[in-house]
Structures are given as C-alpha cells and as structure tokens.
Design a protein around this motif. Structure first.
Motif, PDB file in Angstrom:
ATOM      1  N   TYR A   1       9.214  15.872 -14.107  1.00 11.91           N
ATOM      2  CA  TYR A   1       9.236  16.540 -12.803  1.00 11.91           C
ATOM      3  C   TYR A   1       9.861  15.686 -11.691  1.00 11.91           C
ATOM      4  CZ  TYR A   1       5.942  19.370 -15.406  1.00 11.91           C
ATOM      5  OH  TYR A   1       5.351  20.135 -16.377  1.00 11.91           O
ATOM      6  N   GLY A   2      10.410  14.525 -12.062  1.00 16.53           N
ATOM      7  CA  GLY A   2      11.080  13.690 -11.074  1.00 16.53           C
ATOM      8  C   GLY A   2      10.161  13.097 -10.036  1.00 16.53           C
ATOM      9  N   GLU A   3       8.885  12.900 -10.397  1.00 20.16           N
ATOM     10  CA  GLU A   3       7.904  12.390  -9.439  1.00 20.16           C
ATOM     11  C   GLU A   3       7.619  10.909  -9.663  1.00 20.16           C
ATOM     12  OE1 GLU A   3       4.488  14.876  -9.829  1.00 20.16           O
ATOM     13  OE2 GLU A   3       5.545  16.706  -9.229  1.00 20.16           O
ATOM     14  N   GLY A   4       8.659  10.153  -9.974  1.00 23.37           N
ATOM     15  CA  GLY A   4       8.486   8.738 -10.253  1.00 23.37           C
ATOM     16  C   GLY A   4       8.418   7.887  -8.998  1.00 23.37           C
TER      17      GLY A   4
ATOM     18  N   LYS B   1       0.826  -1.210   0.000  1.00 23.18           N
ATOM     19  CA  LYS B   1       0.000   0.000   0.000  1.00 23.18           C
ATOM     20  C   LYS B   1       0.860   1.260   0.000  1.00 23.18           C
ATOM     21  CE  LYS B   1      -4.180  -1.872   2.184  1.00 23.18           C
ATOM     22  NZ  LYS B   1      -5.045  -1.844   3.378  1.00 23.18           N
ATOM     23  N   ARG B   2       1.945   1.235   0.757  1.00 21.76           N
ATOM     24  CA  ARG B   2       2.839   2.398   0.775  1.00 21.76           C
ATOM     25  C   ARG B   2       3.478   2.617  -0.591  1.00 21.76           C
ATOM     26  NH1 ARG B   2       4.305   0.140   5.808  1.00 21.76           N
ATOM     27  NH2 ARG B   2       6.196  -0.779   4.893  1.00 21.76           N
ATOM     28  N   ALA B   3       3.884   1.520  -1.226  1.00 20.34           N
ATOM     29  CA  ALA B   3       4.497   1.648  -2.556  1.00 20.34           C
ATOM     30  C   ALA B   3       3.511   2.206  -3.569  1.00 20.34           C
ATOM     31  CB  ALA B   3       5.021   0.292  -3.018  1.00 20.34           C
ATOM     32  N   PHE B   4       2.273   1.710  -3.522  1.00 21.88           N
ATOM     33  CA  PHE B   4       1.294   2.112  -4.533  1.00 21.88           C
ATOM     34  C   PHE B   4       0.708   3.490  -4.258  1.00 21.88           C
ATOM     35  CE2 PHE B   4       0.431  -2.696  -5.144  1.00 21.88           C
ATOM     36  CZ  PHE B   4       1.630  -2.814  -5.838  1.00 21.88           C
ATOM     37  N   ALA B   5       0.825   3.961  -3.019  1.00 19.29           N
ATOM     38  CA  ALA B   5       0.336   5.308  -2.716  1.00 19.29           C
ATOM     39  C   ALA B   5       1.049   6.355  -3.566  1.00 19.29           C
ATOM     40  CB  ALA B   5       0.538   5.607  -1.232  1.00 19.29           C
ATOM     41  N   CYS B   6       2.269   6.039  -3.969  1.00 18.77           N
ATOM     42  CA  CYS B   6       3.040   6.954  -4.816  1.00 18.77           C
ATOM     43  C   CYS B   6       2.338   7.213  -6.148  1.00 18.77           C
ATOM     44  CB  CYS B   6       4.427   6.359  -5.038  1.00 18.77           C
ATOM     45  SG  CYS B   6       5.508   7.308  -6.117  1.00 18.77           S
ATOM     46  N   PHE B   7       1.556   6.218  -6.621  1.00 26.65           N
ATOM     47  CA  PHE B   7       0.896   6.350  -7.923  1.00 26.65           C
ATOM     48  C   PHE B   7      -0.464   7.052  -7.833  1.00 26.65           C
ATOM     49  CE2 PHE B   7       3.765   2.755  -8.467  1.00 26.65           C
ATOM     50  CZ  PHE B   7       4.302   2.959  -9.727  1.00 26.65           C
ATOM     51  N   GLU B   8      -1.021   7.164  -6.624  1.00 25.12           N
ATOM     52  CA  GLU B   8      -2.397   7.633  -6.483  1.00 25.12           C
ATOM     53  C   GLU B   8      -2.660   9.012  -7.073  1.00 25.12           C
ATOM     54  OE1 GLU B   8      -3.473   7.241  -2.408  1.00 25.12           O
ATOM     55  OE2 GLU B   8      -3.539   5.026  -2.477  1.00 25.12           O
ATOM     56  N   PRO B   9      -1.744   9.977  -6.979  1.00 21.58           N
ATOM     57  CA  PRO B   9      -2.041  11.305  -7.526  1.00 21.58           C
ATOM     58  C   PRO B   9      -2.285  11.333  -9.033  1.00 21.58           C
ATOM     59  CG  PRO B   9      -0.169  11.391  -6.022  1.00 21.58           C
ATOM     60  CD  PRO B   9      -0.449   9.946  -6.276  1.00 21.58           C
TER      61      PRO B   9
ATOM     62  N   ALA C   1       6.243  -1.546 -16.168  1.00 26.62           N
ATOM     63  CA  ALA C   1       5.312  -0.530 -16.655  1.00 26.62           C
ATOM     64  C   ALA C   1       5.740   0.854 -16.198  1.00 26.62           C
ATOM     65  CB  ALA C   1       3.901  -0.842 -16.162  1.00 26.62           C
ATOM     66  N   GLU C   2       6.180   0.960 -14.937  1.00 28.24           N
ATOM     67  CA  GLU C   2       6.652   2.255 -14.428  1.00 28.24           C
ATOM     68  C   GLU C   2       7.788   2.782 -15.299  1.00 28.24           C
ATOM     69  OE1 GLU C   2       9.034   5.142 -12.629  1.00 28.24           O
ATOM     70  OE2 GLU C   2       9.760   3.063 -12.860  1.00 28.24           O
TER      71      GLU C   2
END
Length: 420
Positions: free
Chosen positions: A189-192, A166-174, A232-233
């Motif tokens: 923007y370096g938001e990977g 969940k912590r890892a995937f929270a990065c993708f939520e925005p 995919a990332e």
C-alpha cells in the motif's frame, strides 16, 4: 568421481584438535582484515567453543579489534558494555546477556558466549578504552528495540535530535510493533517509512562525528541503531514478496555495519565475524547464486579480496538445539547421520575423526566437485533432513573447513528461556 574425492580429502585433511595445534590456519587467518567464522547450525556447542578459541587467539596474539556477530545491535551492545567493564552492561555475564529475550534466545544467551564474554572482560581490564576489544551485533531484526534505544539515548542528551527521531518513528506507530503488518502496509500500500529513517540516520551519523571522546561509542550506538532501523524497514518491506531480495537486503546490511564498525575503530582495525555458513561462505560457490542471492562472504570477497578469510564448519552427526517451527519452544534434537553423497558423509567415510582442510594450494578433485553441504537453522525438523543441504563447491566457498565427526547441543543459560 567418488574415489577421486575421497582420495583428495585423505590427502588434504589434517587431524584437528583446536587452534593450539593449527598453526597454519592461524597464520593465514591472522593476515586477513576480516576473519569469517561460520557454523552449520545455531545450536551446536562445538562450533561456538571452537570459534571462541580461534577468536581469543586472533585478539590476544594478532591484535584483532572486535567481534561482529549475526545478532541484534541493542542486545549485543549491552554485552559489549559488559566486556569493556562498564557498569551498565551488568555485573556478570548472565546479567549482561539479559537483553537476549526475543526468540531464539539460546543463540546468544548460552554458556559458550558467557565464557567468551568473561574472557573478553578480563582481556580488556586495565586497557585504555580505545584499545579494548568489542562485541557487536550486525543483523537487521531489531526494528522496535533499536527505535527504543535511540529515543533513550537522545532523551538523555539536551539539544539532541529527539524531536526529529520522534517524528520519524511516528510513521511506524500505526503498525503496533508488528513487523509483518508493517511489511504488508509498506510493500502493498506504499505506506513505508524509508525516507524518514534515512534522514534520521544521516542526522545521527553527523552527530557521531561531532561527539566528544567520552561519548564516541554511545554516539556510534545511536547511529548503528538507526542503521538497524533502516535495514529492518527494508527487510520487512521486501520479505512480503517471498523472493531473494529480503535475504540480499539483510546481508548487504551486515556488510555495511561491518564497514562502519571498521571505520569507527580506525585504520588497520580488523574484525572476527560470527555467522552461519550460509552467510560467511561465498554464495557464488553454491546454488544460492542461481536464485539471485548474495551474502556476506561474497560481498566482502568482491570488495576486499585476500583480506577476507572464511572458515566453514560441519559435522556428521550429533545433537542440536532448535525449534520445530518459528517461535516454537527450543528442544535438544538429534542430528542424523549425514546423507549419502554429502560433503559431511564423505568426510566421515574418509576417517571418523575431526579434520581441518586448508584450501588454496594445489588444485584437487575437490575444486570442481559440487556436493550437498548440511545447513541447520533455528528451525529444524530432523525428519525432513534431506531438505537441509546446500549444493556446494566447498574449496570455493571457504578458505578453510573444520569438520567435527560428532557434535553436541549447546547449553542455554536459562532453562526456562529455552526449554519449555
């Protein structure tokens, strides 16, 4: 040169009526660890049906352990559960293919795949789990689907790495499940989310090694979904640059997925791989190399040499299922006669019948001849046909080539999902 090419084709080509009459092809393929079966389009029944026939022989007669395809892991894993006789895979082939919903659904949800799935299920019936032939997807597009599958797997297992996932995937939520939006944010923007995904993959790989016998393939699926998320990332992060790197990320991912599947199945496990000619034919024998592109065929040959056997496909004319744009409704379209001077046109001119060419024997004029070789993707516009040819030295790109003079569009399982 033209006369020499036609003469060489005439000397090398043999009538092709399917695997039952192609003993030498099967004998050579059966000695490989990876048999790569191509296609010149993603919407032609002749390619699918012939690959299925070859695959059946390699599994039933020569002990090949699994099929790996240019498809997404989650949806292919549902089909894998069906062919292995598990209830969560569906009661029949049509329901087993239910997860192939994302465009282009017809690429796997079609009658040829359903028939192969039923054959695999019958072949596997009564076999021990470790001896059943599997069906897996090795592509990179399933970013959100693979994240969902990982969470479902971990939620069902107390004491798992659910919170870490969940912590890892929270990065993708925005990014709201928008691959293009994520790619732009990561690249510009370096938001990977690369670091988070790599750490999760490491955790799941360790868990798979510790899984008990009854959960080995479930743990493998969680690991492979994490690998798909990592791939995919990287793919969506690099594709924003519009250079060769996103292609290379994708094909390197497919090779890594293949290697992990082989390791999972144990020493001596051999695989049949289904992907487009542009993936399985050695990129070094095409103009892809000049653009800095590599592919599955090249990477595997560099690693495994003669343990790789690649079969390309092509045709002169016919029909195909494709879309006019990405995401557009699928249509049955005409495939025009191959352009003058192409490999397909030369093969037609040498005799309007289906042919098999086996390479690797005495040198011929074909070994140094570069001609256009047709490649149709899921997006196709017959009016722009001339742009669909890849300059190719065909005997260096493949170990064998199967040519159909006329081909037909495949049949999607559900008209409402393909033709609208």
């Amino acid at each position: 040169m033209e006369d020499a090419v036609l003469k060489a084709i005439g000397k090398l080509a043999r009538p092709y009526r399917g695997p039952d009459g192609a003993r030498e092809l099967l004998a050579r393929a059966s000695r490989a660890d990876y048999v790569l079966l191509g296609e010149a389009s993603h919407g032609t029944t002749d390619y699918y049906a012939d690959r299925a026939a070859l695959t059946k022989r390699l599994i039933a007669d020569h002990g090949f352990r699994f099929v790996a395809v240019e498809g997404d892991w989650p949806s292919c894993f549902t089909l894998n559960r069906y062919v292995k006789g598990h209830s969560d895979g569906g009661a029949d082939a049509r329901s087993a293919l239910r997860d192939f919903e994302r465009w282009p659904a017809w690429m796997w949800a079609n009658r040829d795949i359903a028939e192969l799935a039923d054959w695999l299920r019958a072949y596997n019936a009564g076999r021990a789990e470790a001896d059943k032939a599997g069906f897996y997807g090795i592509d990179v597009y399933s970013l959100w689907e693979s994240m969902d599958a990982i969470l479902r797997y971990l939620e069902a297992r107390p004491g798992s790495d659910l919170e870490a996932a969940k912590r890892a995937f929270a990065c993708f939520e925005p990014h709201g499940e928008d691959e293009q939006r994520y790619g732009a944010a990561a690249a510009l923007y370096g938001e990977g989310c690369e670091d988070e995904v790599v750490e999760l993959l490491r955790r799941l790989q360790d868990k798979r090694k510790e899984a008990d016998a009854g959960d080995r393939e479930g743990a493998l699926s969680a690991e492979m979904n994490a690998l798909a998320v990592r791939g995919a990332e990287a793919y969506y992060r690099t594709m924003i640059r519009h250079d060769a790197e996103s292609w290379n990320v994708r094909d390197r991912h497919m090779v890594e997925a293949l290697e992990r599947l082989s390791a999972f199945h144990g020493p001596g496990a051999r695989a049949v791989v289904w992907a487009h000619n542009t993936h399985i034919g050695d990129a070094r024998a095409t103009d892809m190399a000049a653009d800095g592109m590599v592919n599955v065929g090249q990477l595997l040959r560099e690693k495994r040499g003669e343990a790789v056997f690649a079969v390309g496909y092509g045709s002169y004319a016919g029909t195909v299922v494709a879309g006019k744009d990405w995401g557009a409704p699928a249509e049955e379209m005409p495939v025009p006669q191959a352009i003058a001077g192409s490999w397909e046109e030369r093969l037609h001119r040498s005799g309007a019948w289906d042919k098999l060419l086996l390479f690797g024997g005495d040198a011929t004029a074909l070994d140094e001849t570069e001609l256009g070789h047709r490649a149709i993707g899921v997006v196709y516009r017959p009016s722009s046909e001339r742009g669909n040819y890849v300059p190719t030295v065909i005997p260096k790109r493949y170990d064998a080539f199967i040519y159909f003079d006329r081909t037909r569009a495949l049949s999607p399982l559900s008209a409402e999902r393909a033709y609208r």
